[in-house]
Design a protein around this motif. Structure first.
Motif, PDB file in Angstrom:
ATOM      1  N   GLY A 133       0.807  -1.212   0.000  1.00  0.00           N
ATOM      2  CA  GLY A 133       0.000   0.000   0.000  1.00  0.00           C
ATOM      3  C   GLY A 133       0.839   1.260   0.000  1.00  0.00           C
ATOM      4  O   GLY A 133       0.326   2.352  -0.244  1.00  0.00           O
ATOM      5  N   ALA A 134       2.122   1.113   0.307  1.00  0.00           N
ATOM      6  CA  ALA A 134       3.062   2.234   0.278  1.00  0.00           C
ATOM      7  C   ALA A 134       4.454   1.672   0.044  1.00  0.00           C
ATOM      8  O   ALA A 134       4.727   0.505   0.341  1.00  0.00           O
ATOM      9  CB  ALA A 134       3.018   3.032   1.566  1.00  0.00           C
ATOM     10  N   VAL A 135       5.343   2.518  -0.481  1.00  0.00           N
ATOM     11  CA  VAL A 135       6.729   2.120  -0.737  1.00  0.00           C
ATOM     12  C   VAL A 135       7.645   3.185  -0.163  1.00  0.00           C
ATOM     13  O   VAL A 135       7.507   4.369  -0.481  1.00  0.00           O
ATOM     14  CB  VAL A 135       7.015   1.957  -2.244  1.00  0.00           C
ATOM     15  CG1 VAL A 135       8.464   1.527  -2.473  1.00  0.00           C
ATOM     16  CG2 VAL A 135       6.052   0.952  -2.883  1.00  0.00           C
ATOM     17  N   ILE A 189       6.142   7.361   8.119  1.00  0.00           N
ATOM     18  CA  ILE A 189       5.243   8.113   7.235  1.00  0.00           C
ATOM     19  C   ILE A 189       4.611   7.179   6.219  1.00  0.00           C
ATOM     20  O   ILE A 189       3.389   7.197   6.005  1.00  0.00           O
ATOM     21  CB  ILE A 189       5.997   9.245   6.524  1.00  0.00           C
ATOM     22  CG1 ILE A 189       6.477  10.298   7.526  1.00  0.00           C
ATOM     23  CG2 ILE A 189       5.100   9.909   5.469  1.00  0.00           C
ATOM     24  CD1 ILE A 189       7.450  11.314   6.939  1.00  0.00           C
ATOM     25  N   ALA A 190       5.430   6.332   5.572  1.00  0.00           N
ATOM     26  CA  ALA A 190       4.904   5.390   4.577  1.00  0.00           C
ATOM     27  C   ALA A 190       3.871   4.460   5.200  1.00  0.00           C
ATOM     28  O   ALA A 190       2.834   4.156   4.588  1.00  0.00           O
ATOM     29  CB  ALA A 190       6.052   4.582   3.968  1.00  0.00           C
ATOM     30  N   SER A 191       4.131   4.003   6.417  1.00  0.00           N
ATOM     31  CA  SER A 191       3.192   3.114   7.105  1.00  0.00           C
ATOM     32  C   SER A 191       1.836   3.769   7.281  1.00  0.00           C
ATOM     33  O   SER A 191       0.783   3.153   7.045  1.00  0.00           O
ATOM     34  CB  SER A 191       3.748   2.723   8.479  1.00  0.00           C
ATOM     35  OG  SER A 191       4.965   2.037   8.360  1.00  0.00           O
ATOM     36  N   ASN A 192       1.847   5.016   7.691  1.00  0.00           N
ATOM     37  CA  ASN A 192       0.581   5.710   7.930  1.00  0.00           C
ATOM     38  C   ASN A 192      -0.134   6.064   6.634  1.00  0.00           C
ATOM     39  O   ASN A 192      -1.369   6.060   6.579  1.00  0.00           O
ATOM     40  CB  ASN A 192       0.830   6.936   8.804  1.00  0.00           C
ATOM     41  CG  ASN A 192       1.022   6.559  10.260  1.00  0.00           C
ATOM     42  OD1 ASN A 192       0.077   6.201  10.943  1.00  0.00           O
ATOM     43  ND2 ASN A 192       2.262   6.601  10.740  1.00  0.00           N
ATOM     44  N   LEU A 193       0.626   6.346   5.571  1.00  0.00           N
ATOM     45  CA  LEU A 193       0.000   6.534   4.267  1.00  0.00           C
ATOM     46  C   LEU A 193      -0.677   5.242   3.817  1.00  0.00           C
ATOM     47  O   LEU A 193      -1.787   5.264   3.271  1.00  0.00           O
ATOM     48  CB  LEU A 193       1.040   6.975   3.234  1.00  0.00           C
ATOM     49  CG  LEU A 193       1.587   8.397   3.383  1.00  0.00           C
ATOM     50  CD1 LEU A 193       2.736   8.619   2.401  1.00  0.00           C
ATOM     51  CD2 LEU A 193       0.493   9.442   3.153  1.00  0.00           C
ATOM     52  N   ALA A 194      -0.020   4.110   4.040  1.00  0.00           N
ATOM     53  CA  ALA A 194      -0.603   2.814   3.673  1.00  0.00           C
ATOM     54  C   ALA A 194      -1.902   2.559   4.429  1.00  0.00           C
ATOM     55  O   ALA A 194      -2.815   1.888   3.920  1.00  0.00           O
ATOM     56  CB  ALA A 194       0.398   1.694   3.948  1.00  0.00           C
ATOM     57  N   LYS A 195      -2.004   3.092   5.632  1.00  0.00           N
ATOM     58  CA  LYS A 195      -3.209   2.907   6.451  1.00  0.00           C
ATOM     59  C   LYS A 195      -4.317   3.883   6.083  1.00  0.00           C
ATOM     60  O   LYS A 195      -5.405   3.839   6.658  1.00  0.00           O
ATOM     61  CB  LYS A 195      -2.848   3.045   7.928  1.00  0.00           C
ATOM     62  CG  LYS A 195      -1.974   1.896   8.429  1.00  0.00           C
ATOM     63  CD  LYS A 195      -1.342   2.186   9.774  1.00  0.00           C
ATOM     64  CE  LYS A 195      -2.320   2.135  10.901  1.00  0.00           C
ATOM     65  NZ  LYS A 195      -1.629   2.255  12.219  1.00  0.00           N
TER      66      LYS A 195
END
Length: 269
Positions: free
Chosen positions: A72-74, A215-221
C-alpha cells in the motif's frame, strides 16, 4: 492488514536501513516487506564494508513482492548506484506504485557526500519525479534546491523549489542546523510546520530511515500526508525518549518502545 515495502540497504547492527524500516512498519501497524539494495557490515561506530546486489536481482525482489502481496506504500532509502536507482524507477512505473516516499540519502548531516555524482543525477531525473513525498535533510535540500539554507524562511523557499521541480510534496527536515526538531511540509498549496520536541539523546542512528518508514506506514493505512507526518513524528519522539543505549557509537533508537512488555517478561525459574 495494510502493507508496505521498504527498498533499502541492510544494516547488520539493526539500527537503520531495512532492519529499522521493518521494525518501524510493524510498530506502526502494517505488514512490512523488503527489497534489499545492498548488504553492509556496520555497527554504531561506522560502516566497514558494502556489497551491492545486482540490478537484475533487485528487480526480481520487487517483482516477487508486487505480484503477490501488493504494498500500500513504498519507502525508498539509500541506493548508492545509478543502475539500481534506474531499476527501482522502472519497477515503480511498471507496477504503478502508490504512496511512494523517497528519503533522498545523498549528503550526511556533516555535509559529506554519500553517493556518486552520476547516482545523484539518476536519483533526480528518474526516481524523484515518481515520489509522492521527498524527505531531505538540510544538506540534501541545499543540493536539490541549489541554494544555501540558514533560516526557516530559506527552508520554505528551498522546499518550494524542490516541490515544484519534482511535482511532489516535500518534508524538509530541520535537524540541528536550522530549526532543531521542527520539520516543514511543502505541498502545492500549503506550508505546514511540525514543531518537534528536542530530545536530549545522542543515540540517533537511523532516525531518517525510521521517520520515512513511519510516514509510509501511515500513508498505507489511509491517513492524509499531514496526519501521516504528524503520527510519524510522534512515533520517533517516543522511540528517542525511551533512551535506549546500545553500542559504542551513536546507537539505535528503541523502535519497540510501545511494546516493551513483550521484552521484559521472563520465564519462571
Amino acid at each position: 492488514m495494510k502493507t508496505a515495502l521498504t527498498i533499502a540497504g541492510s544494516d547488520s547492527s539493526g539500527g537503520a536501513g531495512i532492519q529499522a524500516d521493518i521494525k518501524t512498519m510493524a510498530a506502526n501497524g502494517v505488514y512490512a516487506m523488503s527489497a534489499i539494495t545492498a548488504l553492509t557490515a556496520q555497527n554504531t561506530t561506522g560502516v566497514s564494508d558494502i556489497m551491492e546486489v545486482t540490478p537484475k536481482f533487485l528487480g526480481e525482489q520487487i517483482d516477487s513482492v508486487f505480484t503477490d502481496i501488493r504494498p500500500g506504500a513504498v519507502k525508498i532509502g539509500m541506493v548508492a548506484s545509478a543502475q539500481l536507482i534506474s531499476k527501482i524507477a522502472e519497477k515503480l512505473k511498471e507496477y504503478d506504485a502508490k504512496n511512494v516516499v523517497v528519503d533522498p540519502v545523498m549528503v550526511a548531516t556533516s555535509g559529506a557526500k554519500l553517493i556518486s555524482d552520476d547516482a545523484i543525477e539518476t536519483l533526480k531525473t528518474e526516481l524523484m519525479p515518481l515520489a509522492d513525498l521527498l524527505t531531505p535533510n538540510i544538506p540534501e535540500a541545499e543540493v536539490l534546491a541549489d541554494m544555501k539554507i540558514g533560516s526557516e524562511a530559506e527552508m520554505e523557499a528551498a522546499a518550494g523549489i524542490i516541490s515544484r521541480k519534482y511535482g511532489c510534496d516535500v518534508l524538509c527536515k530541520g535537524g540541528h542546523k536550522v530549526s532543531d526538531a521542527s520539520d516543514l511540509l511543502c505541498t502545492d498549496s500549503q506550508r505546514i510546520w511540525f514543531r518537534g520536541e528536542r530530545i536530549d539523546n545522542p543515540n540517533t542512528h537511523g532516525t531518517g530511515c525510521t521517520l520515512s518508514s513511519a510516514i509510509a506506514s501511515n500513508l498505507a493505512k489511509g491517513f492524509s500526508m499531514e496526519k501521516s507526518i504528524e503520527r510519524a513524528k510522534a512515533y520517533i519522539t517516543g522511540a528517542l525518549s525511551a533512551r535506549l543505549d546500545l553500542g559504542q557509537g551513536s546507537g539505535p533508537m528503541d523502535h519497540t518502545f510501545d511494546i516493551k512488555s513483550a521484552f521484559t517478561e521472563e520465564a519462571a525459574e
